[in-house]
Write a protein that holds these residues in place. Structure first.
Motif, short mmCIF file in Angstrom:
data_model
loop_
_atom_site.label_atom_id
_atom_site.label_comp_id
_atom_site.label_asym_id
_atom_site.label_seq_id
_atom_site.Cartn_x
_atom_site.Cartn_y
_atom_site.Cartn_z
N SER A 36 -57.08 89.35 47.72
CA SER A 36 -55.63 89.35 47.52
C SER A 36 -55.24 88.30 46.48
N ASP A 37 -55.98 87.21 46.41
CA ASP A 37 -55.71 86.17 45.43
C ASP A 37 -56.05 86.67 44.02
N ASN A 38 -57.03 87.56 43.93
CA ASN A 38 -57.32 88.17 42.63
C ASN A 38 -56.17 89.09 42.21
N ALA A 39 -55.62 89.84 43.17
CA ALA A 39 -54.43 90.65 42.86
C ALA A 39 -53.29 89.72 42.41
N ALA A 40 -53.15 88.58 43.08
CA ALA A 40 -52.11 87.62 42.71
C ALA A 40 -52.30 87.13 41.27
N LEU A 41 -53.56 86.92 40.89
CA LEU A 41 -53.85 86.47 39.52
C LEU A 41 -53.40 87.53 38.51
N PHE A 42 -53.62 88.81 38.85
CA PHE A 42 -53.07 89.87 38.01
C PHE A 42 -51.55 89.76 37.96
N GLY A 43 -50.94 89.56 39.13
CA GLY A 43 -49.48 89.48 39.21
C GLY A 43 -48.93 88.35 38.37
N ARG A 44 -49.68 87.26 38.30
CA ARG A 44 -49.26 86.12 37.50
C ARG A 44 -49.06 86.52 36.03
N TYR A 45 -50.08 87.22 35.48
CA TYR A 45 -49.99 87.67 34.09
C TYR A 45 -48.90 88.72 33.94
N LEU A 46 -48.92 89.71 34.81
CA LEU A 46 -47.96 90.81 34.68
C LEU A 46 -46.52 90.30 34.73
N LEU A 47 -46.22 89.47 35.72
CA LEU A 47 -44.84 89.03 35.90
C LEU A 47 -44.38 88.15 34.74
N GLU A 48 -45.23 87.22 34.31
CA GLU A 48 -44.80 86.37 33.18
C GLU A 48 -44.62 87.21 31.91
N ILE A 49 -45.56 88.12 31.67
CA ILE A 49 -45.50 88.92 30.44
C ILE A 49 -44.30 89.86 30.43
N THR A 50 -44.01 90.45 31.57
CA THR A 50 -42.97 91.49 31.57
C THR A 50 -41.59 90.99 32.00
N THR A 51 -41.51 89.82 32.66
CA THR A 51 -40.19 89.35 33.10
C THR A 51 -39.80 88.00 32.52
N ARG A 52 -40.78 87.28 31.92
CA ARG A 52 -40.56 85.94 31.37
C ARG A 52 -40.24 84.88 32.42
N ILE A 53 -40.29 85.25 33.69
CA ILE A 53 -40.08 84.24 34.75
C ILE A 53 -41.40 83.48 34.94
N PRO A 54 -41.38 82.14 34.93
CA PRO A 54 -42.64 81.42 35.16
C PRO A 54 -43.20 81.68 36.56
N VAL A 55 -44.51 81.72 36.65
CA VAL A 55 -45.18 82.03 37.91
C VAL A 55 -46.15 80.90 38.26
#
Lengths: 346, 346
Positions: free
Chosen positions: A49-68
């Motif tokens: 699940s932490d690996n999924a979170a690592l994906f989420g970190r990139y996805l969310l910053e790239i697509t929403t500009r909100i820091p993660v």
């Protein structure tokens, strides 16, 4: 057949089910969160699940500009620090929903008045009760200790979360992911044959970049858990900053290599590895033909994928390879030594 | 004698010099930042500096409660995303001050109006010009490719930064660190003798937790760079979540094991490893006698250290071990194959 392989094959159908069941809930959440855009997203998870979170970190910053920020659980569980969550959206990810450390952080976030989201495969878990907003991974019971279908399910939910937070991701594009996963599954016979080559591999490096960086972690974790291969994981940039000194002729390096913005630096790393006579296994798709030319071996998905949507299809051949390699090594991937399905840590 | 070993030995004096020269600047910065406490700290770095950043992540969250995010450079350099830094303090760490990706992120942060800090060993570097507030690591020229004295120097500056941000860290306590480093150096003959044992080790795991998690990354990086050992790095919790399946009898695991809040879970992990007949090398100090009892081998600092101040003294025996092990293996730790001192990546 191992349960791991069985569950790998279920992924297209389970992804479709997750999308069908959760989209409405996501649309509702999108309306709520639209009025209260967070200044920060904190992702909390352990293991796969932490690996999924690592994906989420990139996805969310790239697509929403909100820091993660990826939470470091010990800061809460051991040091008893109450990190300031006032402006944050706190997202906990857990297959079982029973990770004590993950749940403890979510509880702390709720007490501070932060908005909390839970992503889990278990509707009746503690996590599902604790989080204000729950998104369910409809992967069905995961019987194999090595997680596969819940990883891709969590990744799918993270796309939906990005969508809810205003990313330019169209649910119609996400609806194509189950078919894309199905096409990736067609590589099974080819990968089964390839797996024999690595029968005696006892260590390797897995490399990814950007949105596929998390896949490098996830593939390495499968290789460690099910094949007992000492598998390091790096971004191509971090790898060049030191660990490349490891590489001698025949050193095996697996590389996630989609076309798009990450290709130039990843190509440079592969070429460097080639000059050192390393063995490279390149995972790519039809849109990136140069990748197919420079790897020692190539796993090429029979489709043209935009980089944004590569992570789910790309992890599938890696999962298949881990399952077959375990079998080649005479191991049962469903029962890694020393492990149990739910790990409790502080 | 290798330059690496020479630079390892310089650390007490260079730490003292850094503290003496930077304390005033830090006090000034403390007065400025006191009026503008950031909602978020973003740390930006690569390679060894990124390991110092990982330490900073734990230290700053634990002592200031401000959430911290470790920047993923590709999000800026490859995806061209302008992550929202409005509420953030952005801290770039680079030995040379010439990391293109690190500097690019700092520049972006400045343009957005965020407060920026640079931590570097080079007063006349690009980073020193770009950052609004600069703290210098007075380590002297680092000639060895494998960084040692700049790592501990960066860690020291991060304590000072935490102090400036309101942490309950007393400069008087920091003033004891050079002596503590000097005591750690006394272990050199003992570690030189121990290094022979690992002459034929080709892979291992390094484990740390909390404030010593970064040391696990840093020791593993030294083992990869200078000894060509495939060295994985994990927190004790992450290790139990999957990678422990790797462990068979004699599998070597190096463990940073201070007394304090991390000891209970670290002890459990060591005991688990013991039951699997793994070889454990435990790095600890006189305040944690139980650790000395359960390791296959123990490196024990001859002093009683509060956990908060263990990271600098604890990395020193690990640096010494890497330098001597490289020599045992017939390698020159100053000239790792394939590497150069300044690595340019995007």
């Amino acid at each position: 057949m191992s349960r791991m392989l069985e569950e790998i094959r279920q992924q297209p159908e389970r992804l479709e089910r997750t999308l069908r069941n959760e989209l409405k809930r996501v649309e509702r959440f999108k309306r709520i969160i639209g009025k209260r855009r967070p200044a920060l997203v904190v992702l909390v998870a352990r293991g796969t699940s932490d690996n999924a979170a690592l994906f989420g970190r990139y996805l969310l910053e790239i697509t929403t500009r909100i820091p993660v920020s990826l939470a470091a659980p010990s800061i809460y569980t051991l040091y008893n620090t109450r990190v300031n969550f006032h402006e944050a959206l706190v997202v906990a990810i857990s297959q079982s929903g029973e990770s004590t450390d993950t749940n403890l952080i979510l509880q702390e976030a709720r007490q501070q008045g932060a908005l909390t989201v839970g992503i889990t495969n278990e509707a009746s878990s503690s996590l599902a009760r604790l989080a204000q907003q729950v998104f369910l991974v409809h992967a069905g019971k995961e019987k194999s200790v090595a997680a596969t279908k819940t990883y891709t399910g969590q990744v799918l939910i993270l796309y939906l979360l990005a969508y809810a937070l205003g990313a330019r991701i169209r649910p119609d594009d996400l609806a194509r992911l189950p078919d894309r996963a199905a096409l990736a599954l067609r590589l099974e016979p080819e990968i089964a044959a390839l797996s024999e080559r690595f029968r005696f591999m006892d260590h390797c490096v897995v490399m990814g970049r950007g949105l596929n960086y998390a896949n490098a972690f996830e593939f390495a974790l499968k290789l460690m858990e099910t094949c007992y291969v000492v598998a390091e994981r790096f971004s191509s940039a971090d790898f060049l900053h030191g660990p490349i000194a490891l590489v001698e002729p025949s050193f095996p390096v697996f590389v996630f290599a989609p076309s798009g913005v990450t290709w130039t630096p990843v190509r440079e790393a592969i070429q460097k590895l080639k000059s050192l006579k390393a063995e490279t296994v390149v995972i790519t798709d039809s849109s990136n033909m140069p990748a197919a030319e420079i790897g020692t071996r190539v796993i090429r998905l029979p489709q043209r994928l935009p980089e944004l949507y590569t992570p789910i299809p790309y992890i599938i051949p890696a999962q298949i390879l881990a399952a077959y390699l375990a079998a080649q090594k005479g191991l049962n991937p469903d029962l890694p030594r020393t492990l149990t399905k739910v790990t409790l840590t502080l």
